[in-house]
Design an enzyme around this catalytic site. Structure first.
Site, PDB file in Angstrom:
ATOM      1  N   GLY B 329      13.564  63.048 -92.836  1.00 53.02           N
ATOM      2  CA  GLY B 329      14.762  63.038 -92.463  1.00 53.02           C
ATOM      3  C   GLY B 329      15.851  61.168 -92.168  1.00 53.02           C
ATOM      4  CB  SER B 330      18.100  60.680 -90.348  1.00 53.48           C
ATOM      5  OG  SER B 330      19.598  61.188 -91.510  1.00 53.48           O
TER       6      SER B 330
END
Lengths: 370, 631
Positions: B329-330
């Site tokens: 993810g981020s």
């Protein structure tokens, strides 16, 4: 009519070889019964192996020698190709690549080579019978080195040496110069010296192989590990004495001290329960078999037959000698079964196949006479 | 050549061959003669000696099993040790009808159904003549009771044995691992390694974790005793004794208190946390939740407990830190940013205008924030976690440049930690896709696939260990150490300590200015960004990044936690290091199906960092800590 049929059926069989084989087989069944703790399954397996082996023997014995000659080259080439295949994509087990996985089962091509190499060499010398010279011996040596090298790389030192010996025997019977043989024996002695001296050894052999040799020289170095087999084997044989502890009475055997006691170490059971007397009987039976083999070689009508019979007979001897030597502690432990005695189908069938070829050689002469 | 001379020639050949046959016969006779001489020597001359040996042989060599090495944490807290206890053991081949024997035994000593089940399981794996424990840890009364009745039970005996014990139970179970009984496969492996003789008398071997990977050090060298025994089987005297060499003790780099706080911080949630000292690669905490009690395995696990562990939907035996792979993810964004700077794809000051979506090839890649973040430079892109910035960046860099840069930080390959079974995960690249898929259409890399790689989605899949390792690498400005759990190997006999030397695996040639940009932005995340709420009031500076990894793509509609089934909820990530100016700890936290990284994962990291840097103990569970609700 039926009598005639029967006569034709048994004609290829050499009665002496068959008789001595049966006697050894009889002894081996008695020992196996004890070694396996009266395991009737193993006994019946052994009879099954014998049945199969007799069929193989009969087929090879009935086969005209010319057919075997024609098979020599293809078998050798096929065997070498299989060995190359093993080196390329063989399957490993215990750190060695010896097997080729062909889906249903795993095959060990070095087994085929045991038969194919003497056949090939005998055929090769036969081609140049009248004018053999040193060049032929060099080519023959190369034919030995190729498969032996491949098997050594697997690594399987025991089998490669045995196959090298089988090849060497053909060269010997074909007339390899005595001088050269002298040189080779000395070189072998030198190598043995090197091998037994640790620091040099590890450059040439693998560590476990050095270990085995060192252990043979002094088994107490590693009494629980590599030395265990040798110590327990010699104790079993030595404690057997002149006439043995008697059938089913071996303490070493029945208290589980002897490893692999139905296979490679069955001779320790034999020596413990039947003593020196039993050992001598077994050695004499082997001697009869070998004597018969050499006689067949002597009487063979063609060079091919002579070389083949001579080599197969000496190879048989080598197996017997190496097994009894390792179990009684004068040779390093290499995985060689005691011929016709150790439990196992492959060994039984390939030995009887060799006897079948011997019979075929013997029969060839009979045909010539008629 | 005339026919006559040919014949003559043949006769000569025949003669030569017969000479060889005679030589062969002689060879055979001589060698068999040597054999017979050897047999005579053994069986006649040495017979008396070997007969005695065979007699003595009945029990001569008794192995003495060395005590297994003890495992400590970095502060000397015992994680695995041995204690001596009495066990009631049965040799199945000696007792006749087994069930009958156990029934009679149970009248004297309490034997539970669980003991019986475990014993049956052990029997399946071993040979009948081995002695197996039916009940371990007998108390004095039980020992006395059995001793009084032992005459009724041939083949059953009480033995004093060393047992492995894990005093902290479930804590750090995945990293310590456990020992179990040696099975056929272990025997095969030991035999191949030439180690089998050294295991005579030993029943247990390390199965997973440190116990497995440091088996050689922990085991020691078996000694043996030559014992003379009378016909009744009683030992009369010891002839010779070779003492065993005890196994080496291990001191881990793990701080078990920190580990415990980290595990508690997870509460009931599943996930993993790896904390590393960036300056040495020493692992400080290594959490995989849920754990299991390694003590269950020591005496042979009973089938019921084994089944429970194996069939639990939470998969407690699965080492998530080492073997679980998840899209980052981020948390991928700082690494993307550094890659862009290093490769010259984008300067730190360059801005984009995020209007809420990035269009590519007729497809719209949306941002989390409806309407977008507006004008965004690299600093803001990390602080507010702007997706559109990284969609466009990934598009500019292309998949080859991304995978090359990430590969240099060990993304997608094992970090080389010193326990077995680590997986590599997936670092997507054109080449990877070609190998992974079968048909030409699926093997082709599409430019559109690169876009979601930029925000750590798509084929990206890494272990929490890799994420912690990469975070430590950033914290250390590009100097990489192999993560390792063992710090010292201590010789139990003389106390000599051997340090597992931290050597840099490699030094990445990053420009300090570029690293500083990313570090500054990661500090911004804590100060004013998505991590600010979780780190409010911290007494140290920290740098980090939140992440929320989609488990499945939503087709339209906004993600809502309550509206999604638990196992499809997003994974929450948080990576961090602190103190920002001189990092002493770097970590990665993953909460499986935890939802927002900022809400679920960052509070766990906060508690771990608080304790490690200030000694502050958490007062409430991390799961109850209120936190920011956006990524």
């Amino acid at each position: 009519m039926i009598k005639e049929y029967f006569r034709r059926f048994i004609r290829p069989i050499d009665p002496w070889l068959l008789l001595f084989t049966f006697l050894v087989f009889l002894l081996s069944t008695i020992v196996l019964y004890s070694a396996s703790n009266q395991d009737m399954d193993k006994i019946s397996d052994k009879f099954t192996f014998l049945g199969v082996a007799l069929c193989v023997m009969w087929v090879l014995a009935s086969m005209p020698l010319q057919v075997l000659m024609r098979l020599a080259l293809p078998m050798y080439v096929f065997g070498v190709l299989l060995l190359i295949a093993v080196a390329l994509f063989g399957s490993s087990s215990h750190g060695a690549k010896r097997w080729l996985n062909i889906g249903v089962t795993k095959i060990q091509p070095s087994e085929l080579m045991k038969m194919a190499l003497p056949l090939m060499l005998a055929w090769y010398f036969h081609q140049f019978e009248a004018h053999l010279n040193w060049k032929h011996f060099i080519s023959a040596a190369l034919m030995i080195v190729l498969p032996v090298g491949l098997i050594m790389k697997q690594p399987d030192l025991g089998t490669s040496l045995l196959i090298a010996a089988a090849g060497f025997y053909v060269l010997f019977f074909a007339g390899l110069s005595w001088k050269l043989i002298g040189v080779m024996v000395m070189a072998g002695g030198g190598l043995a010296y090197v091998v037994t001296h640790w620091p040099l050894c590890i450059h040439i052999l693998r560590e476990y192989q050095c270990q085995r040799v060192a252990t043979m020289l002094d088994p107490m170095q590693d009494p629980l590990g590599a030395g265990y087999h040798i110590i327990q084997g010699t104790i079993a044989i030595g404690s057997g004495g002149m006439f043995g502890k008697g059938w089913l009475n071996g303490t070493q055997t029945h208290l589980d001290f002897i490893p692999e006691r139905t296979t490679d170490f069955i001779f320790a059971v034999f020596g413990e329960e039947f003593g020196l007397a039993g050992n001598i009987v077994l050695v004499l039976l082997y001697l009869m078999l070998i004597g018969r083999g050499l006689t067949i070689a002597n009487n063979a009508s063609t060079l091919f037959g002579r070389l083949l019979a001579g080599s197969l007979t000496l190879t048989f001897f080598t197996y017997a000698f190496v097994n009894m030597g390792m179990v009684s502690g004068i040779l390093p432990v290499v995985g060689v079964p005691l011929p016709l005695v150790s439990y196992g189908g492959t060994s039984m069938v390939s030995l009887m196949a060799a006897f079948g070829i011997l019979m075929s050689v013997g029969k060839d002469r009979k045909l010539m006479k008629v | 050549m005339s026919r006559r001379s040919e014949l003559k020639n043949q006769l000569a050949e025949r003669y030569a061959f017969q000479l060889r046959l005679a030589a062969a016969a002689l060879f055979v006779l001589v060698l068999f003669g040597i054999l017979v001489a050897r047999f005579s020597w053994l069986q006649v001359m040495q017979h008396a000696r070997y007969q005695t040996l065979a007699e003595q042989n009945r029990i001569s060599l008794v192995p003495i099993v060395p005590p297994r090495g003890i495992i400590y944490d970095r502060n000397g807290v015992i994680l695995a040790h041995n204690f001596s206890a009495y066990t009631l053991e049965i040799t199945p081949s000696k007792v006749g009808p087994l069930d009958d024997c156990i029934n009679r035994l149970s009248k004297i000593i309490d034997i539970t159904p669980k003991d019986r089940r475990r014993f049956k399981k052990l029997m399946e794996d071993t040979k009948d003549f081995e002695s197996l424990p039916i009940k371990t840890r007998l108390n004095d009364v039980e020992v006395a009771k059995f001793a009084a009745n032992s005459y009724q039970f041939p083949g059953v005996e009480v033995k004093a044995r060393l047992f492995r014990q894990y005093p902290l139970g479930e804590v750090a179970s995945h990293l310590i691992g456990y020992i179990g009984r040696i099975n056929d496969a272990d025997v095969q492996d030991l035999d191949d390694a030439g180690e089998l003789p050294n295991y005579r008398g030993t029943d247990h071997i390390g199965k997973v974790g440190i116990e497995q990977s440091y088996e050689q050090e922990l085991h020691g060298t078996t000694g043996f005793e030559e014992v003379e025994i009378d016909a009744g089987g009683r030992a009369i005297r010891t002839l010779k004794r070779t003492a065993p060499t005890p196994g080496k003790n291990l001191v881990l780099s793990v701080d078990i208190k920190l580990q415990q706080i980290a595990e508690d911080a997870f509460g009931d949630r599943k996930g993993a946390l790896v904390a590393i000292d960036p300056k040495t690669g020493g692992v400080l905490a290594f959490v995989s939740k849920p754990g299991f009690d390694p003590n269950l395995f020591v005496d042979g696990i009973d089938p019921q407990s084994w089944n429970d562990l194996n069939t639990s939907p939470d998969k407690p035996l699965n080492n998530r830190a080492l073997r679980g792979t998840y899209p980052p993810g981020s948390t991928f964004k700082p690494f993307m940013a550094l890659g862009a700077l290093e490769g010259g794809y984008r300067s730190a000051n360059a801005t984009i205008n995020d209007t809420g979506a990035f269009s590519f090839g007729g497809h719209s890649f949306r941002d989390d924030k409806v309407g977008g973040h507006g004008i965004v430079d690299m600093y803001r892109s990390i602080v507010v976690s702007c997706d559109v910035y990284y969609y466009s960046l990934a598009n500019v860099m292309g998949i080859d440049a991304i995978s090359k840069f990430m590969g240099s930080m060990d993304f997608g390959s094992p970090t080389g930690i010193d326990i077995n079974g680590e997986v590599g995960g997936v670092l997507p690249s054109q080449e990877w896709k070609r190998k992974r898929f079968r048909t030409p259409a699926t093997q082709k890399w599409y430019a559109g696939e690169t876009i979601s790689i930029g925000i750590g989605q798509g084929y990206n899949a890494y272990t929490p260990l890799q994420m912690a390792h990469a975070t430590a690498t950033i914290a250390n400005s590009g100097v990489m150490y192999h993560p390792h759990l063992v710090q010292f190997i201590v010789d139990g006999t003389n106390g000599a300590r051997t340090q597992v030397e931290p050597k840099p695996e490699k030094i990445l040639p990053w420009k300090q200015a570029n690293v500083d940009v990313v570090k500054h932005a990661m500090e911004g995340v804590i100060k004013e960004g998505t991590g600010a709420k979780a780190f409010a009031g911290a007494q140290y500076t920290a740098a980090g990044k939140t992440g929320t990894a989609q488990v499945y793509s939503l087709k339209g509609g906004k993600y809502s936690e309550s509206g999604t089934k638990a196992h499809l909820r997003d994974h929450a990530w948080f990576i961090a290091y602190a103190p920002a100016e001189d990092p002493k700890i770097a970590l990665a936290v993953l909460v499986e199906n935890g939802g927002w990284g900022a809400a679920a994962a960052a509070p766990i990291a906060r508690q771990v960092l608080d304790y490690y840097l200030t000694g502050k103990q958490p007062t409430q569970a991390a799961s109850e800590v209120e936190s920011s609700d956006s990524d």
